[in-house]
Design a protein around this motif. Structure first.
Motif, PDB file in Angstrom:
ATOM      1  N   ALA A 107      21.316  60.219  76.755  1.00 37.38           N
ATOM      2  CA  ALA A 107      22.477  59.984  75.928  1.00 37.38           C
ATOM      3  C   ALA A 107      22.000  59.463  74.516  1.00 37.38           C
ATOM      4  N   ALA A 108      21.164  58.535  74.671  1.00 31.28           N
ATOM      5  CA  ALA A 108      20.510  57.839  73.362  1.00 31.28           C
ATOM      6  C   ALA A 108      19.813  59.081  72.684  1.00 31.28           C
ATOM      7  N   ALA A 109      18.948  60.134  73.028  1.00 34.37           N
ATOM      8  CA  ALA A 109      18.353  60.934  72.422  1.00 34.37           C
ATOM      9  C   ALA A 109      19.170  62.110  71.934  1.00 34.37           C
ATOM     10  N   ASP A 110      20.437  62.131  72.747  1.00 34.04           N
ATOM     11  CA  ASP A 110      21.472  63.042  72.170  1.00 34.04           C
ATOM     12  C   ASP A 110      22.143  62.561  71.010  1.00 34.04           C
ATOM     13  N   ALA A 111      22.360  61.171  71.122  1.00 39.61           N
ATOM     14  CA  ALA A 111      22.772  60.614  69.924  1.00 39.61           C
ATOM     15  C   ALA A 111      22.129  60.699  68.439  1.00 39.61           C
ATOM     16  N   ARG A 112      20.880  61.195  68.601  1.00 41.85           N
ATOM     17  CA  ARG A 112      19.933  61.004  67.558  1.00 41.85           C
ATOM     18  C   ARG A 112      19.883  62.655  67.201  1.00 41.85           C
ATOM     19  N   GLY A 113      20.250  63.298  67.785  1.00 37.50           N
ATOM     20  CA  GLY A 113      20.573  64.996  67.521  1.00 37.50           C
ATOM     21  C   GLY A 113      19.306  65.814  68.292  1.00 37.50           C
ATOM     22  N   TRP A 114      18.535  65.029  69.302  1.00 36.19           N
ATOM     23  CA  TRP A 114      17.563  65.575  69.989  1.00 36.19           C
ATOM     24  C   TRP A 114      18.159  66.790  70.849  1.00 36.19           C
ATOM     25  N   GLN A 115      17.390  67.829  71.210  1.00 39.00           N
ATOM     26  CA  GLN A 115      17.878  68.670  72.512  1.00 39.00           C
ATOM     27  C   GLN A 115      17.203  67.813  73.455  1.00 39.00           C
ATOM     28  N   THR A 116      18.132  68.165  74.818  1.00 41.25           N
ATOM     29  CA  THR A 116      17.698  67.077  75.973  1.00 41.25           C
ATOM     30  C   THR A 116      17.904  68.046  77.129  1.00 41.25           C
ATOM     31  N   HIS A 117      17.344  67.287  78.199  1.00 42.17           N
ATOM     32  CA  HIS A 117      17.452  67.862  79.545  1.00 42.17           C
ATOM     33  C   HIS A 117      17.377  66.916  80.552  1.00 42.17           C
ATOM     34  N   LEU A 118      18.554  66.385  81.225  1.00 41.69           N
ATOM     35  CA  LEU A 118      18.522  65.545  82.434  1.00 41.69           C
ATOM     36  C   LEU A 118      17.861  65.959  83.475  1.00 41.69           C
ATOM     37  N   VAL A 171       8.532  65.479  63.161  1.00 40.45           N
ATOM     38  CA  VAL A 171       9.302  66.737  63.634  1.00 40.45           C
ATOM     39  C   VAL A 171      10.758  66.403  63.585  1.00 40.45           C
ATOM     40  N   ALA A 172      11.590  67.338  63.063  1.00 35.76           N
ATOM     41  CA  ALA A 172      13.153  67.071  62.960  1.00 35.76           C
ATOM     42  C   ALA A 172      13.722  66.761  64.401  1.00 35.76           C
ATOM     43  N   PRO A 173      14.574  65.772  64.477  1.00 36.72           N
ATOM     44  CA  PRO A 173      14.985  65.552  65.680  1.00 36.72           C
ATOM     45  C   PRO A 173      15.707  66.823  66.584  1.00 36.72           C
ATOM     46  N   GLU A 225      13.790  56.334  67.046  1.00 39.66           N
ATOM     47  CA  GLU A 225      13.455  56.426  65.624  1.00 39.66           C
ATOM     48  C   GLU A 225      12.226  56.213  65.342  1.00 39.66           C
ATOM     49  N   MET A 226      11.235  55.814  66.032  1.00 40.75           N
ATOM     50  CA  MET A 226       9.969  55.309  65.976  1.00 40.75           C
ATOM     51  C   MET A 226       9.202  56.707  66.145  1.00 40.75           C
ATOM     52  N   VAL A 227       9.526  57.292  67.342  1.00 39.41           N
ATOM     53  CA  VAL A 227       9.031  58.674  67.535  1.00 39.41           C
ATOM     54  C   VAL A 227       9.277  59.695  66.411  1.00 39.41           C
ATOM     55  N   MET A 248      18.305  75.424  67.066  1.00 38.71           N
ATOM     56  CA  MET A 248      16.989  75.152  66.235  1.00 38.71           C
ATOM     57  C   MET A 248      15.869  75.269  67.354  1.00 38.71           C
ATOM     58  N   GLN A 249      14.939  76.177  66.892  1.00 40.18           N
ATOM     59  CA  GLN A 249      13.770  76.475  67.514  1.00 40.18           C
ATOM     60  C   GLN A 249      12.922  74.863  67.936  1.00 40.18           C
ATOM     61  N   VAL A 250      12.515  74.948  69.051  1.00 41.76           N
ATOM     62  CA  VAL A 250      11.676  73.865  69.694  1.00 41.76           C
ATOM     63  C   VAL A 250      10.609  73.816  68.999  1.00 41.76           C
ATOM     64  N   GLU A 251      10.170  72.617  68.558  1.00 43.02           N
ATOM     65  CA  GLU A 251       8.545  72.450  68.057  1.00 43.02           C
ATOM     66  C   GLU A 251       7.829  71.631  68.691  1.00 43.02           C
ATOM     67  N   ALA A 252       8.311  70.540  69.543  1.00 47.79           N
ATOM     68  CA  ALA A 252       7.613  69.762  70.403  1.00 47.79           C
ATOM     69  C   ALA A 252       8.572  69.415  71.633  1.00 47.79           C
ATOM     70  N   VAL A 253       7.700  69.403  72.799  1.00 47.16           N
ATOM     71  CA  VAL A 253       8.524  68.973  74.037  1.00 47.16           C
ATOM     72  C   VAL A 253       7.929  67.517  74.516  1.00 47.16           C
ATOM     73  N   ILE A 254       8.925  66.573  74.922  1.00 49.80           N
ATOM     74  CA  ILE A 254       8.757  65.398  75.359  1.00 49.80           C
ATOM     75  C   ILE A 254       9.149  65.122  76.527  1.00 49.80           C
ATOM     76  N   PHE A 255       8.011  64.587  77.512  1.00 44.88           N
ATOM     77  CA  PHE A 255       8.437  64.245  78.699  1.00 44.88           C
ATOM     78  C   PHE A 255       8.428  62.745  78.748  1.00 44.88           C
ATOM     79  N   ASP A 256       9.497  62.129  79.713  1.00 42.35           N
ATOM     80  CA  ASP A 256       9.330  61.011  80.330  1.00 42.35           C
ATOM     81  C   ASP A 256       8.212  61.081  81.437  1.00 42.35           C
ATOM     82  N   ILE A 257       7.850  60.052  81.932  1.00 41.26           N
ATOM     83  CA  ILE A 257       6.828  60.166  83.019  1.00 41.26           C
ATOM     84  C   ILE A 257       7.148  59.654  84.335  1.00 41.26           C
TER      85      ILE A 257
END
Length: 206
Positions: free
Chosen positions: A172-183, A156-158, A148-150, A1-10
């Protein structure tokens, strides 16, 4: 799925967060090991990240552990020295994405008072399209509720969210929600991932 938003930890993605390094320099490794082995300082910081009062939580912990009281109070009084340095390439990547019209969010375990303080030092912390700060949300990663709150807020779809974090359990928690992830293990690996996702080209990610 095409990425619609990128989320950064700080922490450890945009700004290094290694309190042990600060204390090693200030009080020596042996004293730091004794203090961290005696007092759950990261647990204290988790309470701040959950929205507890920044100063009161740290000073209360110092008062409860007088043998290390002065050192613990540094966690508050010299906090900007704990939360440094900036990771410059990560900041450039954030801004490069936004320059191309890609929404960039933050999802961070951060206290209310400590985040406000950090914003006075680091201008990019006020540049997110949306900032999801645990202290304001009352929940910290990797609790499923924060993800879930995000999702509910951003709309945006997970599967269209791409999230980077330096902690495997948060990924791992984001993966379980169906997000695309990068460690996140360094800014170059993250840059390569953004290029692979078609969000930036190699020059923009440099």
């Amino acid at each position: 799925m095409q990425v619609e938003a990128v989320i950064f930890d700080i922490g450890n993605v945009l700004i290094e967060w290694q309190p042990e390094n600060f204390y090693d320099a200030e009080i020596g490794e042996a004293r730091r090991r004794e203090m961290f082995g005696t007092v759950d300082l990261h647990g204290m910081n988790d309470r701040v990240d959950l929205g507890h009062n920044f100063r009161d939580t740290i000073y209360g912990t110092a008062d409860a552990n007088p043998a290390f009281g002065d050192e613990i109070r540094m966690w508050h009084d010299r906090w900007l020295e704990l939360a440094r340095p900036v990771i410059p390439q990560s900041v450039r990547l954030m801004r490069a994405l936004q320059a191309k019209g890609v929404p960039v969010f933050a999802l961070t375990n951060f206290g209310i008072g400590s985040f406000e303080l950090a914003q006075t030092e680091y201008d990019f912390l006020s540049e997110f399209d949306r900032a999801y700060v645990s202290g304001h949300m009352g929940v910290i990663k990797p609790d499923v509720t924060i993800y879930e709150m995000v999702e509910a807020d951003c709309g945006v779809a997970p599967g269209a969210l791409l999230f980077t974090d330096d902690r495997e359990k948060n990924i791992a928690a984001a993966d379980a929600r169906g997000w695309q992830t990068h460690l996140f293990e360094g800014p170059q690996g993250w840059a390569d991932r953004l290029v692979a996702a078609g969000l930036l080209d190699a020059a923009e990610a440099a």
